[in-house]
Design an enzyme around this catalytic site. Structure first.
Site, PDB file in Angstrom:
ATOM      1  N   HIS A 198       0.835  -1.198   0.000  1.00 24.97           N
ATOM      2  CA  HIS A 198       0.000   0.000   0.000  1.00 24.97           C
ATOM      3  C   HIS A 198       0.868   1.245   0.000  1.00 24.97           C
ATOM      4  CE1 HIS A 198       0.836  -0.951   4.226  1.00 24.97           C
ATOM      5  NE2 HIS A 198       0.818   0.352   4.442  1.00 24.97           N
ATOM      6  N   CYS A 227       1.908   3.852  11.845  1.00 23.96           N
ATOM      7  CA  CYS A 227       2.877   3.326  10.884  1.00 23.96           C
ATOM      8  C   CYS A 227       3.215   4.441   9.900  1.00 23.96           C
ATOM      9  CB  CYS A 227       2.329   2.094  10.162  1.00 23.96           C
ATOM     10  SG  CYS A 227       0.889   2.389   9.108  1.00 23.96           S
TER      11      CYS A 227
END
Length: 676
Positions: free
Chosen positions: A65, A194
């Site tokens: 991603h 993250c």
């Protein structure tokens, strides 16, 4: 706005053999629907994200991603592989692959949908249903979370109605103390984050919440993701018995959680072993251990506990913390001093204090003002370096002894090397003090009284009486060596510095070379000024060369790279080596060696020409402050030409060889590039 995923974005027979091929195959479906505008540019962004941390998860899941300027709207593509594809998970290949594409300015609503998917991936029923799905439309509907048609109460029947009634709690024979313990479960607050803030952030949150429920603890998670974050209520934080940080970027407003038992790990630990983290924080609370993981050597730049980093890796992170905080002081002070010399000449350092003598109409007074302001800023260089090295090791408690040790390094003339050693000593002393168990009554004064007092005294003793003088002698020897550099020795040093500046394009080696050069400016001599000139010249080469290459042979580059090449002109001219990173990320085997070759040539020529530089930054904008400016530009242009020529040559060879390699395997994985 289109749906996040449709049947056209589902491949239930994904035949790719590698994660790069899988990403390309799924990205081509996105491009076919007009949701990705530049396939190669988007894949480069996916690869750059993958390089930060593998996106494979336990349970056979891969979630490549990224956020990208080449994505028109939040999109998800799903592929199911029979053979499995390695995405770096500990338990083996992934058979369920989700390619998540978020636009650079994605709206919060769609980002929250992506986070919901991340949570669903922790549900075995959800992943099991995807493995059984035999129709792309059904798989897409399952991922979207489409609700089945509602069942009326009449159709549901009395059994379903009864099922909605709350179950009666069984009678308990436990005594009052046991009931009180059951009524007040252990409370944990957690923060997850993250680098991209799309997937791992929410998967870690879901895994922790699920494990907390199974362990019978009350656990609340704050997700600091791309869609922003909702801060935990102060009363919730205050009532918590322990804290879990599962993150790969700095926790925002971390001071809220001070003084509580804390477990601090990378975000993948939150996904893969949440039960262990909960058990660990409960154990710390039982021991009365309120020190953050800094007590075990983990701090702002060293919190990746699950990776088992060696001492060398941790040391590099600590040093880079100090350097990163030092650089703004270097840039501000160094440029002010360089401008002062340009306006008032090199004798301006002898001017009286402007607080006592300043004539508004005299340029010499303004030059003296710039010099004295810059000197004050430069005076913070060593203390800031030492203070933030200690901060990188031991968090905020390391700041006081670190700054004290850095100031003492200046006092005893230990200079830049003294600052490095002082920072490491300060961090180590604080970490040692934090390991000592103290009575609960003393915990409140430890961070504000006891730790600063003891650590400053120990660091001061060591710097004044033990290590300060030997380091000062070593610093003097290094200064004398730089002053005497000439001929072949200077050229060899220039080659080494050029290679370091261009190897990782702004990474650790680049920063080490830059810090070495800047350290010499604290006590400038002819040798240290030559080093600074060589370092800046070599650092300008990679982005300038990429700009030249994309201009001369644009057909060898993607449209995105050609656009990046336009920006690289300015970045290279400004001495921002990171301007070449997009090119290196897309084609490292050709770009990085080429950049190193050009950097070595430039560093060697700059040293051979005897170019000097008093400014620590600025690129071509400080050329008037450079000794031998015309020869300096010749060195930069020569290195730029070498790198650009090598990049064009190597990419041209790839283009020539690609048809010959690809032709016999035209039936292989569709869309997979033939080159490296």
């Amino acid at each position: 706005m289109s749906e996040l995923i449709t049947a056209e974005l589902v491949d239930l027979d994904l035949s790719a053999g590698s994660k790069e091929a899988a990403a390309r195959s799924l990205a081509e479906r996105m491009a076919g629907l007009g949701r990705v505008t530049d396939l190669d540019g988007f894949l480069a962004d996916v690869a750059a994200r993958e390089a930060q941390m593998p996106t494979g998860l336990d349970g056979g899941i891969g979630i490549p991603h990224c956020r990208s300027a080449h994505v028109t709207e939040p999109t998800l593509a799903f592929g199911r592989s029979t053979a499995g594809i390695d995405f770096g998970a500990a338990d083996g290949p992934a058979d369920l692959i989700f390619l998540i594409a978020a636009p650079a300015g994605g709206d919060a609503d769609h980002l929250s949908i992506l986070s919901t998917l991340a949570r669903h991936l922790m549900d075995e029923e959800f992943t099991g249903a995807l493995r059984r799905a035999d129709d792309p439309a059904a798989a897409a509907a399952l991922i979207r979370g489409d609700e089945p048609e509602a069942v009326t109460e009449a159709e549901a029947g009395p059994e379903a109605e009864a099922a909605t009634e709350p179950a009666a709690e069984p009678e308990s024979d436990a005594g009052p103390e046991a009931k009180a313990a059951l009524a007040t479960p252990f409370k944990i607050v957690a923060v997850t984050s993250c680098p991209t803030g799309i997937a791992h952030t929410y998967m870690a949150a879901e895994a922790l919440a699920k494990a907390g429920k199974e362990a019978g603890v009350e656990l609340v998670v704050e997700t600091q993701g791309s869609a922003g974050f909702k801060r935990l209520a102060p009363e919730v934080v205050a009532a918590a018995d322990g804290v879990i940080f599962a993150h790969d970027v700095e926790v925002r407003d971390k001071a809220r959680f001070a003084g509580k038992p804390t477990v601090d790990v990378g975000v993948k630990a939150g996904v893969n072993r949440p039960a262990e983290l909960i058990a660990e924080v409960r154990e710390k609370a039982a021991r009365g251990d309120v020190c953050a993981p800094a007590a075990a050597g983990s701090a702002p730049m060293d919190r990746d506990g699950e990776a088992g980093d060696g001492f060398g890796t941790r040391l590099r992170k600590w040093l880079m913390t100090g350097v990163s905080y030092m650089v703004p002081f270097v840039a501000a002070g160094g440029l002010l001093i360089a401008l002062a010399f340009a306006i008032g000449g090199y004798g301006i350092n002898k001017a009286p204090s402007v607080a006592e003598h300043f004539v508004w109409t005299e340029s010499a007074s303004w030059a003296a003002l710039l010099f004295q302001i810059g000197s004050v800023a430069f005076g913070f260089l060593v203390p800031v370096l030492a203070g933030f090295i200690a901060y990188g090791m031991a968090d905020r408690p390391g700041l006081v002894p670190g700054f004290v040790g850095g100031a003492i390094a200046l006092t005893v003339n230990a200079g830049f090397l003294g600052g490095l050693i002082a920072g490491l000593i300060a961090g180590a002393v604080v970490m040692a003090v934090q390991r000592v168990r103290v009575a609960p009554a003393l915990r409140g004064i430890m961070p504000v009284v006891v730790i600063p007092l003891i650590s400053s005294a120990v660091v001061g003793f060591l710097m004044f009486l033990v290590v300060g003088k030997p380091i000062a002698a070593l610093q003097k020897a290094l200064t004398d060596w730089l002053s005497g550099l000439s001929g072949a020795n200077a050229v060899i040093l220039g080659v080494i510095l050029g290679l370091m500046m261009t190897f990782d394009l702004g990474g650790p080696l680049n920063k080490v070379a830059y810090a070495f050069a800047v350290g010499g400016l604290a006590n400038p001599n002819d040798g240290s000024l030559k080093v600074m000139a060589a370092v800046m010249a070599a650092g300008m080469v990679p982005p300038l060369a990429m700009a030249v290459a994309t201009t001369v042979r644009g057909g060898l580059f993607t449209r995105t790279e050609r656009e990046n090449g336009k920006a690289a002109w300015v970045l290279g001219a400004s001495f921002i080596t990171e301007g070449a990173i997009p090119f290196a990320a897309a084609d490292p085997l050709r770009v990085i060696p080429s950049a190193m070759a050009g950097g070595a040539v430039t560093g060697a020529l700059s040293m051979a020409f005897g170019c000097t530089l008093r400014a620590p930054h600025g690129g071509v904008f400080v050329v008037p402050l450079i000794g031998q400016p015309l020869l300096y530009l010749v060195a930069v242009l020569a290195g730029t030409a070498v790198t650009a020529a090598l990049v064009v040559l190597l990419k041209g060879l790839r283009k020539t060889a690609a048809p010959a390699v690809a032709a016999p395997e035209a039936t292989a994985v569709a869309g997979e590039p033939a080159g490296v």
